[in-house]
Design a protein around this motif. Structure first.
Motif, PDB file in Angstrom:
ATOM      1  N   ARG A   1      -4.046  -7.771  50.553  1.00  0.00           N
ATOM      2  CA  ARG A   1      -3.277  -7.287  52.045  1.00  0.00           C
ATOM      3  C   ARG A   1      -3.738  -8.272  52.461  1.00  0.00           C
ATOM      4  N   GLY A   2      -3.633  -9.392  54.046  1.00  0.00           N
ATOM      5  CA  GLY A   2      -4.571  -9.841  54.857  1.00  0.00           C
ATOM      6  C   GLY A   2      -3.606 -10.753  55.714  1.00  0.00           C
ATOM      7  N   ASN A   3      -4.132 -11.156  56.081  1.00  0.00           N
ATOM      8  CA  ASN A   3      -3.437 -11.983  57.882  1.00  0.00           C
ATOM      9  C   ASN A   3      -3.556 -13.488  57.777  1.00  0.00           C
ATOM     10  N   ARG A   4      -2.760 -14.120  58.385  1.00  0.00           N
ATOM     11  CA  ARG A   4      -3.000 -15.738  58.278  1.00  0.00           C
ATOM     12  C   ARG A   4      -4.455 -16.473  58.535  1.00  0.00           C
ATOM     13  N   ALA A   5      -5.103 -17.158  57.936  1.00  0.00           N
ATOM     14  CA  ALA A   5      -6.380 -18.053  58.252  1.00  0.00           C
ATOM     15  C   ALA A   5      -6.145 -19.086  58.972  1.00  0.00           C
ATOM     16  N   GLY A   6      -7.716 -19.281  60.021  1.00  0.00           N
ATOM     17  CA  GLY A   6      -7.311 -20.123  60.807  1.00  0.00           C
ATOM     18  C   GLY A   6      -7.309 -22.276  59.840  1.00  0.00           C
ATOM     19  N   VAL A   7      -6.989 -22.766  58.915  1.00  0.00           N
ATOM     20  CA  VAL A   7      -8.002 -23.276  58.105  1.00  0.00           C
ATOM     21  C   VAL A   7      -6.572 -24.470  58.027  1.00  0.00           C
ATOM     22  N   ALA A   8      -7.003 -25.534  58.864  1.00  0.00           N
ATOM     23  CA  ALA A   8      -6.254 -26.650  58.698  1.00  0.00           C
ATOM     24  C   ALA A   8      -6.254 -27.616  57.261  1.00  0.00           C
ATOM     25  N   PRO A   9      -5.431 -28.422  57.265  1.00  0.00           N
ATOM     26  CA  PRO A   9      -5.483 -28.957  55.921  1.00  0.00           C
ATOM     27  C   PRO A   9      -5.584 -29.889  55.684  1.00  0.00           C
ATOM     28  N   ILE A  10      -6.727 -30.242  54.986  1.00  0.00           N
ATOM     29  CA  ILE A  10      -7.289 -31.621  54.640  1.00  0.00           C
ATOM     30  C   ILE A  10      -6.389 -32.561  54.091  1.00  0.00           C
TER      31      ILE A  10
END
Length: 118
Positions: free
Chosen positions: A84-93
């Motif tokens: 269960r969840g939502n999109r995380a605000g993490v950018a690719p490295i």
């Protein structure tokens, strides 16, 4: 990119010590650099905080409890109803920085936290 190619690229990097967020960030980055559409997700797995990647019709999670083989970390989304969840605000490295990130040198990546993917 195929699941086998993703595993090959992942095996090159020292990911053993990374938690679910770290490994998922690496997976997101590898897929992004190959032009693949993927989303890093944050939420819960059976009620515990967790991170994973949605890629095409697959769920990619190499840190779920009970995983027996690396190949088992890439499964059809339809088999993963306990996430269960939502999109995380993490950018690719950036690809050239992935070895440093995997080596635990995360100080250089703090500025990426909270930024959305392009």
């Amino acid at each position: 990119m195929s699941p086998e190619q993703l595993l090959e690229q992942l095996f090159i990097l020292p990911t053993r010590e990374l938690n679910a967020l770290g490994v998922s960030t690496v997976v997101l980055s590898l897929l992004h650099h190959e032009g693949e559409q993927a989303q890093l997700m944050e939420g819960t797995l059976d009620g515990s905080p967790h991170h994973w990647v949605i890629w095409q019709d697959r769920l990619v999670d190499f840190r779920y409890p009970g995983i027996q083989t690396p190949e088992a970390g890439i499964r059809p989304v339809s088999e993963c109803s306990h996430y269960r969840g939502n999109r995380a605000g993490v950018a690719p490295i950036p690809k050239v920085m992935l070895p440093a990130f995997c080596g635990g040198d995360h100080a250089h990546f703090d500025h990426l936290a909270g930024k959305s993917e392009a």
